[in-house]
Design a protein around this motif. Sequence first.
Motif, PDB file in Angstrom:
ATOM      1  N   GLY A  84       0.794  -1.221   0.000  1.00 12.21           N
ATOM      2  CA  GLY A  84       0.000   0.000   0.000  1.00 12.21           C
ATOM      3  C   GLY A  84       0.823   1.265   0.000  1.00 12.21           C
ATOM      4  N   LEU A 154      -4.583   8.308  -4.141  1.00 14.69           N
ATOM      5  CA  LEU A 154      -3.480   7.850  -3.284  1.00 14.69           C
ATOM      6  C   LEU A 154      -3.373   8.691  -2.017  1.00 14.69           C
ATOM      7  CD1 LEU A 154      -0.818   7.289  -6.103  1.00 14.69           C
ATOM      8  CD2 LEU A 154      -2.303   5.584  -5.036  1.00 14.69           C
ATOM      9  N   SER A 157      -2.670   6.851   1.223  1.00 18.32           N
ATOM     10  CA  SER A 157      -1.583   5.865   1.247  1.00 18.32           C
ATOM     11  C   SER A 157      -0.381   6.415   1.997  1.00 18.32           C
ATOM     12  CB  SER A 157      -1.150   5.527  -0.181  1.00 18.32           C
ATOM     13  OG  SER A 157      -2.247   5.151  -0.949  1.00 18.32           O
TER      14      SER A 157
END
Length: 329
Positions: A84, A154, A157
């Motif tokens: 991830g 993202l 993340s």
Amino acid sequence: MRPAGRRTESAPASEAGEEEAFAVAVIDGLSAAQKTLPCRYLYDERGSELFEQITALPEYYPTRTETAILEAHVAEIAGDSGAGQVLVEFGSGSSRKTEILLEAMPDIVAYIPIDVSDSALDEARCRLAARFPELDIRPIHGDFSGEVTLPADLHFSRKIGFFPGSTIGNLDRGEARGLLKSFRKILSPHGRLIVGVDLLKSEETLRLAYDDPTGVTAAFNLNIVTRINQAFGQAFALDAFRHEARLNRQEGRIEMHLVSTRDQSVDLLGYRFTFRRGETIHTENSHKYTIDGFRTLARSAGWLPERAWTDADGLFSVHELTSVRPGAD
Ligand code: AVJ
């Protein structure tokens, strides 16, 4: 100062805008008491080619040494780059050193190279896509020192920043602190940053690295004058300037200068710039740190220095910084 009414430097949208920004930078820089040109203009296509040649010179120790440090400690540097996570590289260029990291980070979900050169991004994307077919590569074309927005999907993340090459040395210590703060924001929350930093060392070693006997660095420095000639008419006589690398002990940096070899005047962009013999144009700074000095700087930018790696001769360092505080200041 920039003349009023001119466009600002932030992300010139068009080529015309870029040329105008270059003209303004040249006029501003050559009008100052200590004449100067922004070092980013050293890196046009020819300049980038010459810089690539510099990195292969026996006298230019940074590239080779940093690569060896990354290779020797890659498992630690990669850390627990668990599933991830996203790798963000600031000024990715050819992404050569990144391959060393990616090889040791099989679980990285995305790689985001940021660079001002479209061709460098394209080339790196193709090469990396072939070598790491599973990797999601999401290049961002732009200046990492400006506003950077990472892809929205993202956003949550965990991010690892990568800033190798001692590019941070181009900035003075105040600017470097500002840049590290901005990286913290971009990588927040809980960012981690791997940064390559060149170390203070003997004058002899530094001087040879920035004034090699074969003259590649001299050609690299003089290329900025060629670039001005190409953009705005053949104003400069190339043989009227010579390359010089100066150690500025006070500031802890190597400076590149172009020294006027005679009294002369240069007619450019409707201005007349006069040079005394020996007067210089300051074209680039390359700041050098001690390991502790860099850690102190990182702390002042809100980062927590973790591990640092160096080579046996103490020429170069790679730092691991983490950020536990929200990166919002
Ligand atoms: C690309 C800024 C890291 O400072 O060593 C090399 C540039 N200039 N030789 C450096 C450079 C002259 C280089 N950086």
